[in-house]
Design an enzyme around this catalytic site. Structure first.
Site, PDB file in Angstrom:
ATOM      1  N   ARG A   1      -6.195   2.915  -0.298  1.00  0.00           N
ATOM      2  CA  ARG A   1      -5.699   2.611  -1.634  1.00  0.00           C
ATOM      3  C   ARG A   1      -6.756   2.830  -2.705  1.00  0.00           C
ATOM      4  NH1 ARG A   1      -1.433  -1.405   0.187  1.00  0.00           N
ATOM      5  NH2 ARG A   1      -0.395  -1.885  -1.731  1.00  0.00           N
TER       6      ARG A   1
ATOM      7  N   ARG B   1       8.693 -12.349  -0.344  1.00  0.00           N
ATOM      8  CA  ARG B   1       7.221 -12.352  -0.255  1.00  0.00           C
ATOM      9  C   ARG B   1       6.596 -13.095  -1.430  1.00  0.00           C
ATOM     10  NH1 ARG B   1       5.499  -6.225   1.094  1.00  0.00           N
ATOM     11  NH2 ARG B   1       4.029  -6.686  -0.569  1.00  0.00           N
TER      12      ARG B   1
ATOM     13  N   ARG C   1       0.123  -5.429  -9.595  1.00  0.00           N
ATOM     14  CA  ARG C   1       0.125  -4.472  -8.476  1.00  0.00           C
ATOM     15  C   ARG C   1       0.375  -3.053  -8.992  1.00  0.00           C
ATOM     16  NH1 ARG C   1       4.543  -7.214  -4.923  1.00  0.00           N
ATOM     17  NH2 ARG C   1       4.361  -5.416  -3.543  1.00  0.00           N
TER      18      ARG C   1
ATOM     19  N   LYS D   1       7.872   2.783   1.148  1.00  0.00           N
ATOM     20  CA  LYS D   1       6.986   3.166   2.270  1.00  0.00           C
ATOM     21  C   LYS D   1       7.415   2.456   3.560  1.00  0.00           C
ATOM     22  CE  LYS D   1       3.260   1.670   0.085  1.00  0.00           C
ATOM     23  NZ  LYS D   1       3.845   1.127  -1.170  1.00  0.00           N
TER      24      LYS D   1
ATOM     25  N   ARG E   1      14.102  -7.641  -3.009  1.00  0.00           N
ATOM     26  CA  ARG E   1      13.707  -7.405  -1.620  1.00  0.00           C
ATOM     27  C   ARG E   1      13.716  -8.711  -0.818  1.00  0.00           C
ATOM     28  NH1 ARG E   1       8.267  -4.414  -0.278  1.00  0.00           N
ATOM     29  NH2 ARG E   1       7.376  -5.975  -1.665  1.00  0.00           N
TER      30      ARG E   1
HETATM   31  P1  AP5 Z   1       9.827  -1.168   0.615  1.00  0.00           P
HETATM   32  O1  AP5 Z   1      10.154  -0.134   1.630  1.00  0.00           O
HETATM   33  O2  AP5 Z   1       9.599  -2.571   1.075  1.00  0.00           O
HETATM   34  O3  AP5 Z   1       8.629  -0.686  -0.308  1.00  0.00           O
HETATM   35  P2  AP5 Z   1       7.072  -0.507   0.014  1.00  0.00           P
HETATM   36  O4  AP5 Z   1       6.663   0.783  -0.615  1.00  0.00           O
HETATM   37  O5  AP5 Z   1       6.793  -0.686   1.465  1.00  0.00           O
HETATM   38  O6  AP5 Z   1       6.532  -1.715  -0.857  1.00  0.00           O
HETATM   39  P3  AP5 Z   1       5.430  -2.837  -0.630  1.00  0.00           P
HETATM   40  O7  AP5 Z   1       5.661  -3.841  -1.742  1.00  0.00           O
HETATM   41  O8  AP5 Z   1       5.439  -3.356   0.771  1.00  0.00           O
HETATM   42  O9  AP5 Z   1       4.152  -2.059  -0.909  1.00  0.00           O
HETATM   43  P4  AP5 Z   1       2.847  -2.597  -1.415  1.00  0.00           P
HETATM   44  O10 AP5 Z   1       2.041  -1.364  -1.319  1.00  0.00           O
HETATM   45  O11 AP5 Z   1       2.824  -3.257  -2.724  1.00  0.00           O
HETATM   46  O12 AP5 Z   1       2.540  -3.830  -0.434  1.00  0.00           O
HETATM   47  P5  AP5 Z   1       1.601  -4.001   0.827  1.00  0.00           P
HETATM   48  O13 AP5 Z   1       2.311  -4.884   1.770  1.00  0.00           O
HETATM   49  O14 AP5 Z   1       1.073  -2.707   1.313  1.00  0.00           O
HETATM   50  O15 AP5 Z   1      11.017  -1.145  -0.469  1.00  0.00           O
HETATM   51  C1  AP5 Z   1      11.070  -2.093  -1.524  1.00  0.00           C
HETATM   52  C2  AP5 Z   1      12.522  -2.540  -1.723  1.00  0.00           C
HETATM   53  O16 AP5 Z   1      13.293  -1.441  -2.224  1.00  0.00           O
HETATM   54  C3  AP5 Z   1      13.222  -3.008  -0.439  1.00  0.00           C
HETATM   55  O17 AP5 Z   1      14.027  -4.100  -0.738  1.00  0.00           O
HETATM   56  C4  AP5 Z   1      14.054  -1.785  -0.001  1.00  0.00           C
HETATM   57  O18 AP5 Z   1      15.236  -2.179   0.691  1.00  0.00           O
HETATM   58  C5  AP5 Z   1      14.376  -1.125  -1.335  1.00  0.00           C
HETATM   59  N1  AP5 Z   1      14.424   0.335  -1.243  1.00  0.00           N
HETATM   60  C6  AP5 Z   1      13.569   1.148  -0.543  1.00  0.00           C
HETATM   61  N2  AP5 Z   1      13.889   2.441  -0.729  1.00  0.00           N
HETATM   62  C7  AP5 Z   1      14.947   2.444  -1.596  1.00  0.00           C
HETATM   63  C8  AP5 Z   1      15.729   3.490  -2.192  1.00  0.00           C
HETATM   64  N3  AP5 Z   1      15.481   4.792  -1.942  1.00  0.00           N
HETATM   65  N4  AP5 Z   1      16.727   3.126  -3.042  1.00  0.00           N
HETATM   66  C9  AP5 Z   1      16.990   1.820  -3.301  1.00  0.00           C
HETATM   67  N5  AP5 Z   1      16.282   0.787  -2.749  1.00  0.00           N
HETATM   68  C10 AP5 Z   1      15.280   1.102  -1.919  1.00  0.00           C
HETATM   69  O19 AP5 Z   1       0.338  -4.777   0.203  1.00  0.00           O
HETATM   70  C11 AP5 Z   1       0.441  -6.103  -0.256  1.00  0.00           C
HETATM   71  C12 AP5 Z   1      -0.918  -6.580  -0.748  1.00  0.00           C
HETATM   72  O20 AP5 Z   1      -1.887  -6.559   0.341  1.00  0.00           O
HETATM   73  C13 AP5 Z   1      -1.585  -5.737  -1.838  1.00  0.00           C
HETATM   74  O21 AP5 Z   1      -1.120  -6.068  -3.137  1.00  0.00           O
HETATM   75  C14 AP5 Z   1      -3.075  -6.105  -1.626  1.00  0.00           C
HETATM   76  O22 AP5 Z   1      -3.377  -7.367  -2.161  1.00  0.00           O
HETATM   77  C15 AP5 Z   1      -3.179  -6.182  -0.122  1.00  0.00           C
HETATM   78  N6  AP5 Z   1      -3.542  -4.895   0.490  1.00  0.00           N
HETATM   79  C16 AP5 Z   1      -2.769  -4.164   1.358  1.00  0.00           C
HETATM   80  N7  AP5 Z   1      -3.401  -3.019   1.705  1.00  0.00           N
HETATM   81  C17 AP5 Z   1      -4.595  -3.032   1.049  1.00  0.00           C
HETATM   82  C18 AP5 Z   1      -5.673  -2.111   0.974  1.00  0.00           C
HETATM   83  N8  AP5 Z   1      -5.659  -0.941   1.653  1.00  0.00           N
HETATM   84  N9  AP5 Z   1      -6.726  -2.417   0.183  1.00  0.00           N
HETATM   85  C19 AP5 Z   1      -6.772  -3.579  -0.492  1.00  0.00           C
HETATM   86  N10 AP5 Z   1      -5.763  -4.491  -0.484  1.00  0.00           N
HETATM   87  C20 AP5 Z   1      -4.681  -4.213   0.281  1.00  0.00           C
END
Ligand code: AP5
Length: 216
Positions: free
Chosen positions: A89, A162, A173, A14, A129
């Site tokens: 979410r 992270r 997660r 994402k 990552r």
């Molecule tokens: P990346 O693009 O970083 O993936 P992402 O989908 O953005 O993953 P996140 O881990 O950031 O998502 P998340 O939803 O768990 O975390 P968030 O910060 O929202 O890609 C991942 C890796 O793969 C990278 O190294 C990239 O280079 C590689 N890659 C990408 N595409 C690729 C491809 N096609 N092929 C190969 N490699 C590839 O949330 C964190 C925490 O915050 C949650 O756990 C929760 O505690 C809290 N939180 C956030 N939002 C909420 C909410 N709405 N409600 C409640 N809690 C929340």
């Protein structure tokens, strides 16, 4: 104007694909994960409340995140288009978002992009990552390495891992994603605005499909 929502498991890409859309369409990205990580770093009341949930791989309470998003979307910078990354979410958050957008802000989601990646692939993505603490750009040791090891291509900052990118937090997660987040996709499918994509493909192939969808 485009107002995009990304759905997808942790590590599905994402954040990576948001960078491409921002570059090509000039919209802003609103990432709840980034907002919460900044709050934790700043030691704000929000950060203190969110920290434990995040480190454990659990969702922060709906009431907290809905309040944060309601304020964030009121910022005038969303009026030229936005990407929602990480919100909603849960069903409660999806309903709250509808209310905020339709009743209060008069915005409409135009595109929902669901990145589908099998759990087995997610582990390698998350453990490899690295992120820039200054600009938030995302790298991968194997799939998207920076030009100089450990250093951001754009601002020369030292890349970090992270706190929640541990195997223990990741399994929670993923469980939370399958139980609470995957189930909101049908709410948007009913509106005919969802593109489901194979997020395991090459990042550039994933983005070509996203671009075709956004331009259609
Ligand atoms: P990346 O693009 O970083 O993936 P992402 O989908 O953005 O993953 P996140 O881990 O950031 O998502 P998340 O939803 O768990 O975390 P968030 O910060 O929202 O890609 C991942 C890796 O793969 C990278 O190294 C990239 O280079 C590689 N890659 C990408 N595409 C690729 C491809 N096609 N092929 C190969 N490699 C590839 O949330 C964190 C925490 O915050 C949650 O756990 C929760 O505690 C809290 N939180 C956030 N939002 C909420 C909410 N709405 N409600 C409640 N809690 C929340």
């Amino acid at each position: 104007m485009i107002n995009v929502l990304f759905l997808g498991a942790p590590g599905s890409g994402k954040g990576t694909q948001s960078e491409n859309i921002i570059r090509d369409y000039g919209v802003i990205q609103i990432s709840t994960g980034d907002i919460l990580r900044k709050a934790v770093k700043d030691g704000s009341a929000l950060g203190k409340e969110a920290k434990n949930y995040m480190t454990q791989g659990l969702l922060v309470p709906d009431s907290l995140i809905v309040g944060v998003m309601s304020e964030r979307l009121k910022g005038g910078d969303a009026k030229n288009g936005f990407i929602l990354d990480g919100f909603p979410r849960t069903v409660v958050q999806a309903e709250a978002l509808d209310e905020m957008l339709e009743k209060d802000l008069k915005y409409r989601l135009t595109h929902v992009i669901s990145l589908e990646v099998p759990d087995e692939l997610i582990y390698e993505r998350i453990t490899g990552r690295r992120s820039c603490p200054a600009c938030g750009r995302v790298y991968h040791l194997k799939f998207n390495p920076p030009r100089e090891a450990g250093i951001c291509n754009f601002d020369g900052e030292k890349l970090i891992c992270r706190d929640d990118d541990t195997e223990a937090a990741l399994s929670k997660r993923l469980k939370v994603f399958h139980e609470s987040t995957a189930i909101i996709k049908p709410l948007y499918e009913k509106r005919g605005i969802v593109l489901s994509l194979d997020g395991a493909a090459e990042p550039s192939d994933v983005y070509s499909k996203i671009k075709a969808f956004l331009d259609s």
